[in-house]
Design a protein around this motif. Structure first.
Motif, short mmCIF file in Angstrom:
data_model
loop_
_atom_site.label_atom_id
_atom_site.label_comp_id
_atom_site.label_asym_id
_atom_site.label_seq_id
_atom_site.Cartn_x
_atom_site.Cartn_y
_atom_site.Cartn_z
N GLN A 19 0.86 -1.18 0.00
CA GLN A 19 0.00 0.00 0.00
C GLN A 19 0.89 1.23 0.00
N ILE A 20 0.73 2.07 -1.00
CA ILE A 20 1.52 3.30 -1.11
C ILE A 20 0.55 4.47 -1.14
N GLU A 21 0.81 5.42 -0.27
CA GLU A 21 -0.06 6.59 -0.16
C GLU A 21 0.76 7.87 -0.29
N GLN A 22 0.13 8.89 -0.83
CA GLN A 22 0.78 10.20 -0.91
C GLN A 22 0.52 10.96 0.39
N LEU A 23 1.58 11.57 0.91
CA LEU A 23 1.49 12.35 2.14
C LEU A 23 1.18 13.81 1.84
N GLU A 24 0.90 14.56 2.87
CA GLU A 24 0.55 15.98 2.71
C GLU A 24 1.65 16.79 2.03
N ASP A 25 2.91 16.40 2.24
CA ASP A 25 4.03 17.14 1.63
C ASP A 25 4.35 16.66 0.21
N ALA A 26 3.46 15.83 -0.36
CA ALA A 26 3.57 15.28 -1.72
C ALA A 26 4.58 14.14 -1.84
N SER A 27 5.20 13.73 -0.75
CA SER A 27 6.05 12.55 -0.78
C SER A 27 5.15 11.32 -0.60
N TYR A 28 5.75 10.14 -0.62
CA TYR A 28 4.98 8.89 -0.54
C TYR A 28 5.49 8.01 0.58
N VAL A 29 4.58 7.21 1.13
CA VAL A 29 4.91 6.22 2.15
C VAL A 29 4.33 4.89 1.70
N GLY A 30 5.11 3.82 1.88
CA GLY A 30 4.65 2.50 1.49
C GLY A 30 4.77 1.51 2.64
N THR A 31 3.81 0.61 2.74
CA THR A 31 3.82 -0.45 3.74
C THR A 31 3.35 -1.74 3.07
N ILE A 32 3.57 -2.85 3.77
CA ILE A 32 3.08 -4.14 3.30
C ILE A 32 2.32 -4.79 4.44
N PRO A 33 1.01 -5.01 4.26
CA PRO A 33 0.22 -5.65 5.30
C PRO A 33 0.83 -7.00 5.68
N ASN A 34 0.75 -7.33 6.94
CA ASN A 34 1.26 -8.59 7.50
C ASN A 34 2.77 -8.63 7.64
N CYS A 35 3.49 -7.66 7.13
CA CYS A 35 4.95 -7.63 7.27
C CYS A 35 5.28 -6.51 8.27
N GLN A 36 5.28 -6.88 9.53
CA GLN A 36 5.44 -5.92 10.61
C GLN A 36 6.77 -5.16 10.50
N GLY A 37 6.68 -3.85 10.55
CA GLY A 37 7.87 -3.01 10.54
C GLY A 37 8.32 -2.57 9.16
N ILE A 38 7.67 -3.05 8.12
CA ILE A 38 8.05 -2.64 6.76
C ILE A 38 7.41 -1.30 6.46
N ILE A 39 8.27 -0.30 6.24
CA ILE A 39 7.79 1.03 5.86
C ILE A 39 8.90 1.68 5.03
N ALA A 40 8.51 2.39 4.00
CA ALA A 40 9.48 3.06 3.14
C ALA A 40 8.90 4.38 2.68
N PHE A 41 9.79 5.31 2.40
CA PHE A 41 9.40 6.65 1.97
C PHE A 41 10.12 6.99 0.67
N GLY A 42 9.51 7.86 -0.11
CA GLY A 42 10.14 8.34 -1.33
C GLY A 42 9.54 9.66 -1.76
N ASN A 43 10.33 10.43 -2.49
CA ASN A 43 9.84 11.71 -2.98
C ASN A 43 8.85 11.54 -4.13
N THR A 44 8.94 10.40 -4.83
CA THR A 44 8.01 10.07 -5.91
C THR A 44 7.43 8.68 -5.64
N PHE A 45 6.36 8.35 -6.34
CA PHE A 45 5.75 7.03 -6.22
C PHE A 45 6.77 5.94 -6.58
N ALA A 46 7.47 6.14 -7.69
CA ALA A 46 8.46 5.16 -8.15
C ALA A 46 9.59 5.00 -7.15
#
Length: 79
Positions: A19-46
């Motif tokens: 699941q990747i969502e756009q944040l208020e500052d236009a950057s992105y955050v991604g997570t994977i359900p069931n994979c505890q602790g997995i989180i990543a950020f990026g300035n673009t979706f890619a």
């Protein structure tokens, strides 16, 4: 019947439920359900997708090395 799964299959299947969502500052955050602790950020979706894959790969490899139980994803079970 013997069924073998490559580690790349597990990672690819996990990324399909990410699941990747756009944040208020236009950057992105991604997570994977069931994979505890997995989180990543990026300035673009890619960029977020690349970071999420890298984070997941490290998480899986470390989990296997430490003997952690990985979540079953798309029927792939490494127990």
């Amino acid at each position: 019947m013997l069924v073998c799964y490559a580690l790349s299959d597990y990672i690819q299947e996990a990324l399909t439920i990410s699941q990747i969502e756009q944040l208020e500052d236009a950057s992105y955050v991604g997570t994977i359900p069931n994979c505890q602790g997995i989180i990543a950020f990026g300035n673009t979706f890619a960029e977020c997708q690349v970071e999420l894959r890298s984070t997941l790969e490290d998480w899986v490899l470390l989990g296997l090395k430490l003997g952690h139980t990985l979540p079953v994803i798309a029927g792939i079970d490494y127990q």
